[in-house]
Design a protein around this motif. Structure first.
Motif, PDB file in Angstrom:
ATOM      1  N   ASP A  40       6.201  15.681  45.189  1.00 24.13           N
ATOM      2  CA  ASP A  40       7.166  14.773  45.001  1.00 24.13           C
ATOM      3  C   ASP A  40       6.531  13.467  45.164  1.00 24.13           C
ATOM      4  O   ASP A  40       5.687  13.019  45.014  1.00 24.13           O
ATOM      5  N   ILE A  41       7.577  12.319  45.870  1.00 19.22           N
ATOM      6  CA  ILE A  41       6.998  11.077  45.888  1.00 19.22           C
ATOM      7  C   ILE A  41       5.808  10.776  46.730  1.00 19.22           C
ATOM      8  O   ILE A  41       5.158   9.903  46.970  1.00 19.22           O
ATOM      9  N   GLU A  42       5.873  11.601  47.872  1.00 13.58           N
ATOM     10  CA  GLU A  42       4.713  11.749  48.864  1.00 13.58           C
ATOM     11  C   GLU A  42       3.488  12.554  48.467  1.00 13.58           C
ATOM     12  O   GLU A  42       2.611  12.740  49.151  1.00 13.58           O
ATOM     13  N   LEU A  43       3.514  12.828  47.325  1.00  9.47           N
ATOM     14  CA  LEU A  43       2.321  13.806  46.737  1.00  9.47           C
ATOM     15  C   LEU A  43       2.281  15.228  47.408  1.00  9.47           C
ATOM     16  O   LEU A  43       1.188  15.610  47.390  1.00  9.47           O
ATOM     17  N   ASP A  44       3.259  15.789  47.865  1.00  6.36           N
ATOM     18  CA  ASP A  44       3.002  17.055  48.358  1.00  6.36           C
ATOM     19  C   ASP A  44       3.273  18.044  47.344  1.00  6.36           C
ATOM     20  O   ASP A  44       4.357  18.179  46.543  1.00  6.36           O
ATOM     21  N   ARG A  45       2.310  18.925  47.328  1.00 11.66           N
ATOM     22  CA  ARG A  45       2.145  19.594  46.006  1.00 11.66           C
ATOM     23  C   ARG A  45       2.883  21.065  46.242  1.00 11.66           C
ATOM     24  O   ARG A  45       2.925  21.584  47.450  1.00 11.66           O
ATOM     25  N   VAL A  46       3.792  21.416  45.389  1.00 12.22           N
ATOM     26  CA  VAL A  46       4.493  22.519  45.301  1.00 12.22           C
ATOM     27  C   VAL A  46       4.119  23.373  44.177  1.00 12.22           C
ATOM     28  O   VAL A  46       4.266  22.979  43.172  1.00 12.22           O
ATOM     29  N   GLU A  47       3.927  24.908  44.336  1.00 10.21           N
ATOM     30  CA  GLU A  47       3.533  25.473  43.269  1.00 10.21           C
ATOM     31  C   GLU A  47       4.693  26.544  42.848  1.00 10.21           C
ATOM     32  O   GLU A  47       5.196  26.974  43.901  1.00 10.21           O
ATOM     33  N   GLY A  48       4.767  27.110  41.727  1.00  5.09           N
ATOM     34  CA  GLY A  48       5.740  28.007  41.374  1.00  5.09           C
ATOM     35  C   GLY A  48       7.130  27.566  41.060  1.00  5.09           C
ATOM     36  O   GLY A  48       7.930  28.224  40.991  1.00  5.09           O
ATOM     37  N   VAL A  49       7.026  26.071  40.660  1.00  3.66           N
ATOM     38  CA  VAL A  49       8.463  25.721  40.144  1.00  3.66           C
ATOM     39  C   VAL A  49       8.785  25.883  38.829  1.00  3.66           C
ATOM     40  O   VAL A  49      10.105  26.281  38.519  1.00  3.66           O
ATOM     41  N   HIS A  50       7.941  25.807  37.968  1.00  5.36           N
ATOM     42  CA  HIS A  50       8.228  25.949  36.471  1.00  5.36           C
ATOM     43  C   HIS A  50       7.642  27.276  35.844  1.00  5.36           C
ATOM     44  O   HIS A  50       7.882  27.412  34.667  1.00  5.36           O
ATOM     45  N   GLY A  51       6.997  27.941  36.854  1.00  7.94           N
ATOM     46  CA  GLY A  51       6.379  29.059  36.113  1.00  7.94           C
ATOM     47  C   GLY A  51       5.599  29.986  37.388  1.00  7.94           C
ATOM     48  O   GLY A  51       5.923  29.549  38.358  1.00  7.94           O
ATOM     49  N   PRO A  52       4.672  30.716  36.821  1.00  5.04           N
ATOM     50  CA  PRO A  52       4.137  31.522  38.091  1.00  5.04           C
ATOM     51  C   PRO A  52       3.262  30.771  39.093  1.00  5.04           C
ATOM     52  O   PRO A  52       2.752  29.746  38.912  1.00  5.04           O
ATOM     53  N   ARG A  53       3.297  31.400  40.349  1.00  3.57           N
ATOM     54  CA  ARG A  53       2.831  30.606  41.485  1.00  3.57           C
ATOM     55  C   ARG A  53       1.128  30.870  41.498  1.00  3.57           C
ATOM     56  O   ARG A  53       0.743  30.138  41.966  1.00  3.57           O
ATOM     57  N   THR A  54       1.080  32.102  40.921  1.00  2.83           N
ATOM     58  CA  THR A  54      -0.535  32.445  40.941  1.00  2.83           C
ATOM     59  C   THR A  54      -0.830  32.710  39.360  1.00  2.83           C
ATOM     60  O   THR A  54      -0.332  33.529  38.658  1.00  2.83           O
ATOM     61  N   LEU A  55      -1.980  32.157  38.963  1.00  6.89           N
ATOM     62  CA  LEU A  55      -2.526  32.426  37.644  1.00  6.89           C
ATOM     63  C   LEU A  55      -3.956  32.983  37.854  1.00  6.89           C
ATOM     64  O   LEU A  55      -4.749  32.130  38.396  1.00  6.89           O
ATOM     65  N   GLU A  56      -4.206  33.969  37.309  1.00  8.59           N
ATOM     66  CA  GLU A  56      -5.433  34.871  37.298  1.00  8.59           C
ATOM     67  C   GLU A  56      -5.925  34.801  35.914  1.00  8.59           C
ATOM     68  O   GLU A  56      -5.387  35.510  35.124  1.00  8.59           O
ATOM     69  N   VAL A  57      -7.152  34.189  35.581  1.00  6.54           N
ATOM     70  CA  VAL A  57      -7.556  34.046  34.409  1.00  6.54           C
ATOM     71  C   VAL A  57      -9.106  35.229  34.369  1.00  6.54           C
ATOM     72  O   VAL A  57      -9.795  35.101  35.186  1.00  6.54           O
ATOM     73  N   VAL A  58      -9.055  36.186  33.575  1.00  2.00           N
ATOM     74  CA  VAL A  58     -10.172  37.190  33.380  1.00  2.00           C
ATOM     75  C   VAL A  58     -10.922  36.921  32.180  1.00  2.00           C
ATOM     76  O   VAL A  58     -10.285  36.885  31.134  1.00  2.00           O
TER      77      VAL A  58
END
Length: 222
Positions: A192-210
């Motif tokens: 947001d405007i205060e740069l508070d990061r929020v994950e999982g808004v437009h897709g997965p909250r967790t990405l694991e790459v193997v």
């Protein structure tokens, strides 16, 4: 007359009488930009990818072909997943060591149904080291775009070094522009405007790459 027809009509009238350009499109604009920044070996390119993925808060794991099924099973178990979406062309051996309920990727699935699934496992089309980006193109081992956007946990398998390139220009040479391309740089996030990061808004909250060595398609240079 539609809006499209009116706009195209105005374009045709504006171009009426304008002489054609004899210079081919590919030569009309100089494109002397760098194709990559510095020279790297295949191993160095993979290391750069891993570092940039981690910078974007993706969780990076490494294994070989023999250990892939156990790695995927461990990641699903650690997540507490009880169900996983499986693209139609995914290699079944990748899930051979897990008893998590498999959910097929079906055209009639609703977003609500997908939202009730814990995880999704896919392959990828290409991975870009300089930007830490995974690109999906909707191939059978990746499934439709929405199965990688709705479930909250995405496990993406990258064949190394063959699917890893240094730069975006190199990736574009491998990709078909008419396919549904999804470019992923870390888990979905916004601020947001205060740069508070929020994950999982437009897709997965967790990405694991193997990152997997020894799989078909995983040999060759970068």
């Amino acid at each position: 007359m539609s809006s499209r027809e009116r706009i195209l009509g105005r374009v045709r009238r504006a171009l009426d009488g304008v002489p054609g350009d004899d210079t081919p499109y590919e030569q009309a604009v100089p494109r002397g930009y760098l194709r990559q920044h510095g020279e790297r070996s295949a191993e160095e390119t993979v290391e750069l990818l891993a570092g940039n993925l981690a910078d974007y808060r993706a969780l990076v794991h490494r294994t070989d072909a023999e250990g892939l099924a156990a790695t995927v099973a461990a990641l699903l178990h650690r997540r507490g997943a009880t169900s996983v979406v499986v693209p139609p062309g995914l290699d079944e051996s990748w899930l051979a060591e897990t008893d998590v309920q498999r959910v097929a990727d079906r055209a009639e699935q609703t977003p609500g149904e997908l939202d009730r699934v814990d995880s999704v496992v896919t392959a990828c089309a290409v991975a870009i080291a300089e930007t830490g980006t995974i690109v999906l193109d909707g191939s059978p081992d990746q499934g439709r775009r929405r199965i990688t956007l709705v479930p909250d946990h995405h496990i993406c398998v990258v064949r190394v070094p063959g699917q890893v390139v240094s730069s975006v220009p190199q990736a574009l040479e491998r990709l078909d522009p008419v396919r549904p391309l999804t470019w992923i740089s870390g888990p979905s996030a916004t601020s947001d405007i205060e740069l508070d990061r929020v994950e999982g808004v437009h897709g997965p909250r967790t990405l694991e790459v193997v990152l997997v060595t020894g799989l078909p398609g995983g040999t060759g240079g970068s």
